[in-house]
Design a protein around this motif. Structure first.
Motif, PDB file in Angstrom:
ATOM      1  N   ALA A 176       0.833  -1.210   0.000  1.00 47.35           N
ATOM      2  CA  ALA A 176       0.000   0.000   0.000  1.00 47.35           C
ATOM      3  C   ALA A 176       0.864   1.256   0.000  1.00 47.35           C
ATOM      4  N   LEU A 177       1.961   1.230   0.767  1.00 48.33           N
ATOM      5  CA  LEU A 177       2.868   2.383   0.784  1.00 48.33           C
ATOM      6  C   LEU A 177       3.515   2.579  -0.582  1.00 48.33           C
ATOM      7  N   ALA A 178       3.957   1.474  -1.201  1.00 46.74           N
ATOM      8  CA  ALA A 178       4.556   1.571  -2.539  1.00 46.74           C
ATOM      9  C   ALA A 178       3.556   2.123  -3.550  1.00 46.74           C
ATOM     10  N   LEU A 179       2.289   1.763  -3.365  1.00 48.36           N
ATOM     11  CA  LEU A 179       1.251   2.260  -4.271  1.00 48.36           C
ATOM     12  C   LEU A 179       1.091   3.770  -4.134  1.00 48.36           C
ATOM     13  N   LEU A 180       1.104   4.246  -2.902  1.00 45.34           N
ATOM     14  CA  LEU A 180       0.957   5.687  -2.675  1.00 45.34           C
ATOM     15  C   LEU A 180       2.152   6.472  -3.189  1.00 45.34           C
ATOM     16  N   LEU A 181       3.336   5.860  -3.163  1.00 46.47           N
ATOM     17  CA  LEU A 181       4.548   6.539  -3.628  1.00 46.47           C
ATOM     18  C   LEU A 181       4.772   6.385  -5.130  1.00 46.47           C
ATOM     19  N   ALA A 182       4.043   5.476  -5.758  1.00 44.96           N
ATOM     20  CA  ALA A 182       4.269   5.188  -7.176  1.00 44.96           C
ATOM     21  C   ALA A 182       3.873   6.373  -8.049  1.00 44.96           C
ATOM     22  N   ASP A 183       4.662   6.587  -9.100  1.00 44.84           N
ATOM     23  CA  ASP A 183       4.310   7.629 -10.073  1.00 44.84           C
ATOM     24  C   ASP A 183       4.385   7.110 -11.500  1.00 44.84           C
ATOM     25  N   GLY A 184       4.481   5.787 -11.639  1.00 53.59           N
ATOM     26  CA  GLY A 184       4.550   5.206 -12.975  1.00 53.59           C
ATOM     27  C   GLY A 184       4.570   3.689 -12.905  1.00 53.59           C
ATOM     28  N   GLN A 185       4.945   3.076 -14.028  1.00 51.13           N
ATOM     29  CA  GLN A 185       4.927   1.623 -14.142  1.00 51.13           C
ATOM     30  C   GLN A 185       5.828   0.911 -13.131  1.00 51.13           C
ATOM     31  N   PRO A 186       7.090   1.339 -12.911  1.00 50.68           N
ATOM     32  CA  PRO A 186       7.940   0.601 -11.952  1.00 50.68           C
ATOM     33  C   PRO A 186       7.360   0.576 -10.541  1.00 50.68           C
ATOM     34  N   GLY A 187       6.870   1.702 -10.067  1.00 51.82           N
ATOM     35  CA  GLY A 187       6.302   1.755  -8.725  1.00 51.82           C
ATOM     36  C   GLY A 187       5.053   0.910  -8.605  1.00 51.82           C
ATOM     37  N   PHE A 188       4.209   0.951  -9.627  1.00 54.39           N
ATOM     38  CA  PHE A 188       2.993   0.149  -9.609  1.00 54.39           C
ATOM     39  C   PHE A 188       3.322  -1.342  -9.626  1.00 54.39           C
ATOM     40  N   THR A 189       4.328  -1.724 -10.416  1.00 57.10           N
ATOM     41  CA  THR A 189       4.739  -3.128 -10.464  1.00 57.10           C
ATOM     42  C   THR A 189       5.276  -3.584  -9.115  1.00 57.10           C
ATOM     43  N   ALA A 190       6.074  -2.734  -8.462  1.00 53.49           N
ATOM     44  CA  ALA A 190       6.593  -3.075  -7.133  1.00 53.49           C
ATOM     45  C   ALA A 190       5.451  -3.285  -6.143  1.00 53.49           C
ATOM     46  N   ALA A 191       4.446  -2.415  -6.195  1.00 53.11           N
ATOM     47  CA  ALA A 191       3.298  -2.565  -5.299  1.00 53.11           C
ATOM     48  C   ALA A 191       2.542  -3.859  -5.601  1.00 53.11           C
ATOM     49  N   ALA A 192       2.359  -4.167  -6.883  1.00 55.89           N
ATOM     50  CA  ALA A 192       1.652  -5.390  -7.264  1.00 55.89           C
ATOM     51  C   ALA A 192       2.391  -6.629  -6.788  1.00 55.89           C
ATOM     52  N   VAL A 193       3.725  -6.605  -6.861  1.00 56.03           N
ATOM     53  CA  VAL A 193       4.518  -7.749  -6.401  1.00 56.03           C
ATOM     54  C   VAL A 193       4.370  -7.920  -4.889  1.00 56.03           C
ATOM     55  N   LEU A 194       4.435  -6.826  -4.147  1.00 58.86           N
ATOM     56  CA  LEU A 194       4.290  -6.914  -2.692  1.00 58.86           C
ATOM     57  C   LEU A 194       2.903  -7.425  -2.311  1.00 58.86           C
ATOM     58  N   PHE A 195       1.883  -6.896  -2.958  1.00 58.73           N
ATOM     59  CA  PHE A 195       0.535  -7.387  -2.686  1.00 58.73           C
ATOM     60  C   PHE A 195       0.406  -8.865  -3.074  1.00 58.73           C
ATOM     61  N   GLY A 196       1.005  -9.248  -4.202  1.00 60.22           N
ATOM     62  CA  GLY A 196       0.928 -10.633  -4.645  1.00 60.22           C
ATOM     63  C   GLY A 196       1.588 -11.589  -3.669  1.00 60.22           C
ATOM     64  N   VAL A 197       2.767 -11.216  -3.176  1.00 60.16           N
ATOM     65  CA  VAL A 197       3.491 -12.067  -2.226  1.00 60.16           C
ATOM     66  C   VAL A 197       2.687 -12.205  -0.933  1.00 60.16           C
ATOM     67  N   GLY A 198       2.183 -11.087  -0.422  1.00 57.29           N
ATOM     68  CA  GLY A 198       1.413 -11.144   0.815  1.00 57.29           C
ATOM     69  C   GLY A 198       0.126 -11.928   0.671  1.00 57.29           C
ATOM     70  N   SER A 199      -0.577 -11.726  -0.429  1.00 58.37           N
ATOM     71  CA  SER A 199      -1.864 -12.384  -0.626  1.00 58.37           C
ATOM     72  C   SER A 199      -1.718 -13.870  -0.881  1.00 58.37           C
ATOM     73  N   GLN A 200      -0.738 -14.269  -1.683  1.00 53.79           N
ATOM     74  CA  GLN A 200      -0.579 -15.683  -2.018  1.00 53.79           C
ATOM     75  C   GLN A 200      -0.076 -16.502  -0.837  1.00 53.79           C
ATOM     76  N   SER A 201       0.698 -15.894   0.058  1.00 48.03           N
ATOM     77  CA  SER A 201       1.240 -16.635   1.191  1.00 48.03           C
ATOM     78  C   SER A 201       0.261 -16.718   2.353  1.00 48.03           C
ATOM     79  N   TRP A 202      -0.720 -15.825   2.405  1.00 46.01           N
ATOM     80  CA  TRP A 202      -1.623 -15.792   3.539  1.00 46.01           C
ATOM     81  C   TRP A 202      -2.374 -17.106   3.763  1.00 46.01           C
TER      82      TRP A 202
END
Length: 423
Positions: free
Chosen positions: A122-148
């Motif tokens: 969520a923090l990476a999403l708020l700081l994102a200003d383009g594709q790299p930041g959005f991808t980083a946020a998606a990866v973090l969300f993906g890792v957290g969601s898939q492992s839960w």
């Protein structure tokens, strides 16, 4: 004293006095009180709050992430979708590592870390200003969601046992379905409020995950020390059987995207029905799962888990053939038929989700619980990742190709569960 030890002491004392063991938490009550009792059976109120955060967050993330990328960061739909796919793949790759961490004795710490990772997303999403930041946020969300799911099942399996564990897992799934529906509704409202509201929702989601991580981490639950069998073959055989069960699970996992991908496409593109039919089927499925998940698990408590899992595959396969049959009616009759058959499909889904993880948790050796749960969840994740592409390709070849292939694959999976799965 853990819930397992408390129950064991009580049951042994009752046996000495000729009394029956205490019934599982929640089985003597009905309605919301039973659900609340089962949600707090593993970890108490603090853990129940974390379950609620995960449920609502799961409902937010699916539509919310894509809409955030397109509406706030002004990315193209293709670029946003590619980032979300990268997040899903990264999450799948981390699941086996999570399983090994659990096998070292950790329980609530991995669960807390998955929530922390989502807060970081969520923090990476708020700081994102383009594709790299959005991808980083998606990866973090993906890792957290898939492992839960793996970490949650490990916590519940450590703090409960037997049919109480099955019921606690079912209660968690009921809460998850309710929370995902609520999260999806919040995401819809956020979109209508503009980019400012969407950003605020991202911040609230991150803060909620942070609070939930602190609550889970404060439980400090670890697995009791377990003696490992000296015989290597004795250690490997249960895990081999669970691996076979996980392979049989792959076609089962397609059932979720049947509801979200195949049925909407079939109704709109082939039957030319109103999109309202798709929404009605989805809402009806959600309501039935919330209402019946726990009740059916308790009702079938005297049946073997692997038999219930095989029966769920049979029900799903029959529902796929029924979708094929009623879809040939075309128009409104076909759409109404699909809505009716979706009840049978939902019953198959309920039996599947109510028996699969419970079966793995019940037969896994304690020192291999993490790896066993990880293999099961990995097979579900692989099935769900492949499903959209496979289902749309089959539907492009015609409804017959879609439903016949799904029915055959799921029926074979059910047969494999009966013949090869652990008991």
């Amino acid at each position: 004293m853990s819930l397992i030890r408390e129950k064991s002491v009580h049951d042994h004392a009752a046996a000495r006095h000729g009394e029956p063991p205490a019934p599982p938490i929640g089985t003597g009550r009905r309605g919301p009180s039973a659900l609340l009792g089962l949600l707090t059976a593993a970890g108490g109120p603090r853990y129940a709050v974390a379950l609620a955060v995960d449920a609502v967050g799961g409902g937010l993330l699916r539509p919310f992430l894509l809409l955030y990328g397109i509406g706030v960061l002004h990315l193209g739909a293709g670029a946003a979708g590619l980032a979300l796919s990268a997040g899903m793949v990264a999450g799948l790759l981390v699941v086996p590592l999570t399983g090994r961490w659990i096998d070292r004795g950790a329980r609530t710490l991995p669960a807390a870390v998955t929530l922390l990772v989502r807060a970081a997303g969520a923090l990476a999403l708020l700081l994102a200003d383009g594709q790299p930041g959005f991808t980083a946020a998606a990866v973090l969300f993906g890792v957290g969601s898939q492992s839960w799911p793996t970490t949650h099942a490990a916590v519940v399996s450590t703090l409960t046992e037997g049919r109480l564990r099955d019921a606690a897992l079912a209660a968690g799934r009921s809460l998850r379905n309710a929370g995902m529906g609520t999260g999806a509704l919040l995401a819809t409202v956020a979109v209508s409020g503009g980019t400012g509201v969407i950003r605020l929702l991202a911040g609230v989601t991150g803060a909620a995950c942070l609070v939930a991580a602190a609550l889970v981490g404060s439980l400090r639950v670890r697995a009791p020390r377990q003696e490992r069998p000296a015989d290597t073959r004795e250690r490997a055989e249960p895990l081999r059987r669970i691996t076979l069960l996980s392979l049989a699970n792959v076609p089962y996992a397609f059932c979720f995207d049947v509801l979200e991908v195949a049925l909407p496409a079939l109704l709109v593109l082939h039957l030319h029905a109103s999109p309202a039919w798709s929404s009605g089927v989805f809402v009806g499925n959600t309501v039935l799962v919330i209402a019946l998940q726990l009740a059916l698990v308790l009702k079938l408590a005297d049946r073997s888990r692997h038999t219930v899992l095989a029966a769920s595959g049979t029900l799903l396969a029959v529902s796929y053939l029924a979708f094929w049959a009623v879809g040939s009616l075309g128009g409104v009759p076909g759409a109404a038929g699909i809505a009716a058959v979706s009840v049978l499909y939902t019953l198959g889904e309920i039996l599947y989700t109510g028996s699969g993880t419970a079966l793995v948790a019940s037969v896994a050796p304690p020192h291999l619980l993490g790896r066993a749960l990880a293999r099961w969840e990995l097979s579900s994740g692989v099935g769900r990742a492949a499903a959209p592409a496979v289902l749309t390709a089959l539907l492009a070849a015609g409804p017959g190709a879609l439903w016949a292939s799904l029915a055959a694959a799921t029926a074979l999976g059910a047969l494999a569960v009966l013949r090869l799965g652990p008991r």
